[in-house]
Design a protein around this motif. Structure first.
Motif, PDB file in Angstrom:
ATOM      1  N   HIS A 255      -6.529   7.598   6.138  1.00 49.85           N
ATOM      2  CA  HIS A 255      -5.722   7.284   4.952  1.00 49.85           C
ATOM      3  C   HIS A 255      -6.592   7.017   3.723  1.00 49.85           C
ATOM      4  N   CYS A 266       2.112  11.441   2.697  1.00 51.72           N
ATOM      5  CA  CYS A 266       1.599  10.973   3.988  1.00 51.72           C
ATOM      6  C   CYS A 266       2.598   9.972   4.584  1.00 51.72           C
ATOM      7  N   CYS A 268       2.144   7.162   5.651  1.00 58.25           N
ATOM      8  CA  CYS A 268       1.856   5.771   5.311  1.00 58.25           C
ATOM      9  C   CYS A 268       2.504   5.379   3.988  1.00 58.25           C
ATOM     10  N   CYS A 273      -3.727  11.504   1.306  1.00 62.22           N
ATOM     11  CA  CYS A 273      -4.600  10.935   2.342  1.00 62.22           C
ATOM     12  C   CYS A 273      -5.338  12.055   3.082  1.00 62.22           C
TER      13      CYS A 273
HETATM   14 ZN   LIG Z   1      -1.770   7.970   4.507  1.00 63.14          ZN
END
Ligand SMILES: [Zn+2]
Length: 404
Positions: A255, A266, A268, A273
């Protein structure tokens, strides 16, 4: 310890630190138990010779170890004259630990004995849209099933949960996992403690690195990095085999945000990332256009990818460049002596050669040696062993100091 002993793979997962025992008798018990565990001593006479102890002292300790069923004493073959000497063996199934871990789109469980043998295994597929309650129920079921599978006479050391994604080690929480985006902040400790405690959670890469270092202490001496380049991308760092995981989240190199991947979304919640350009979850759609049958399970995928012309895809070449640069930057932070790379991509010889070249071209700083870079074959057994070892060690220490 001499070199031949160091080179030999340990027979058990236990490494008892005798320095943790206050009483001399407990330290003797620990030392002698370790000798028997490692197969270095098989009789009272051998123990006396190796440690320079009197036979009465050895007998008292061995008697205690046998009474606690940590050691089994059997009668050997007659050797011509006189009574055959008794043979001492560590009781491999005296203690077992459960390990729950992520394997592809499933949660798996294994009951492991002190020799690292898997006494029982379970696997529960978990749908991608599963929420906290579904995953908690599956974990509790696995944990219960493993305790029920214990053979008679085995003591349960607890349940280790080895996880990918983001983790809060201190609070025992699984914060986030890319395979189950609806799960957030699962309190693993609270779910499992009443079922099969004590509970210990760890990062899967830390567990794997710990076990690899225990198996091969020499190459993993000093600072070592384990880079997992697979479905996700992550790092573990250890010094002399002891993982560095101060709070749980560490080494989330996947990340790291890169300008070259600016707008790609992404899991996250961010964009750009490293994983969006180099993890299997982002590369598989392009790979499947060329090779439609590719699996998403990393172990099967490693076999499939090994023989393919992966470098003919521009996405793969770019992924190699991105990961090589990220890894080289991580080296400027941690200065490892050795880097092990696991995951299905490193199993492809052409890709590995290209990656090696790119990593070397990234260079190092003047005065520092280039770290040793090695591809390692994936095996979840390392993760299982590394996750189980601390629980097994604590349970063995408790038995060694037990007063009847
Ligand atoms: Zn990420």
């Amino acid at each position: 310890m001499n070199a031949t002993v160091l080179n030999k793979a340990p027979l058990s997962l236990l490494s008892i630190d005798e320095g943790r025992f206050a009483l001399a008798h407990d330290r003797d018990c620990a030392r002698i138990y370790q000798l028997i565990l490692d197969g270095q001593a098989h009789s009272r006479a051998e123990i006396g010779r190796l440690l320079g102890m009197r036979s009465t002292s050895v007998s008292r300790v061995v008697g205690d170890l046998v009474a606690r069923r940590l050691v089994i004493e059997t009668v050997g073959e007659p050797n011509g004259r006189g009574r055959p000497a008794a043979i001492l063996l560590a009781h491999g199934r005296r203690i077992g630990a459960s390990v729950i871990y992520v394997s592809s789109q499933s949660l798996s469980g294994a009951l492991v004995d002190i020799n690292g043998h898997l006494v029982a295994e379970r696997r529960t597929p978990i749908e991608g849209d599963a929420d906290n309650d579904t995953i908690a129920a599956a974990m509790a079921d696995l944990a219960r099933g493993l305790v029920d599978a214990m053979p008679p006479g085995m003591s349960h050391a607890g349940t280790a949960v080895s996880l990918s994604g983001l983790i809060d080690l201190k609070r025992g929480q699984w914060l986030m996992a890319s395979r189950w985006p609806r799960m957030r902040g699962l309190d693993v400790g609270a779910v499992l403690a009443p079922v099969a405690g004590p509970v210990e959670i760890c990062r899967n890469l830390d567990a794997e690195l710990r076990a690899r270092a225990a198996r091969e202490p020499e190459p993993f001496a000093g600072g070592t990095l384990l880079l997992h380049w697979g479905w996700g991308i992550g790092l573990a760092y250890a010094v002399d085999g002891e993982p560095f995981a101060p709070a749980g989240s560490f080494g989330e190199i996947g990340h790291w945000r890169l300008a070259a991947l600016s707008s790609r979304p992404c899991g996250c919640g961010n964009t750009g990332c490293l994983e969006t350009g180099a993890a299997l979850w982002s590369l598989l759609p392009a790979l499947r256009k060329r090779w439609p049958d590719l699996d998403q399970d990393e172990i099967r995928l490693a076999r499939q990818l090994a023989g393919l012309d992966l470098l003919s895809l521009p996405q793969i070449d770019m992924a190699c460049e991105l990961v090589a640069r990220a890894l080289a930057n991580a080296c400027r932070l941690l200065f490892p002596a050795r880097i092990a790379v696991s995951g299905p991509l490193s199993a492809n010889p052409q890709l590995w050669a290209r990656f090696n070249t790119l990593f070397r071209a990234e260079g190092t700083m003047d005065g520092f040696a280039m770290p040793d870079l090695a591809g390692v074959s994936a095996s979840q057994l390392y993760e299982i062993h590394g996750a189980a070892a601390p629980l097994l060690g604590r349970a063995a220490e408790a038995l060694l100091t037990e007063r009847s």
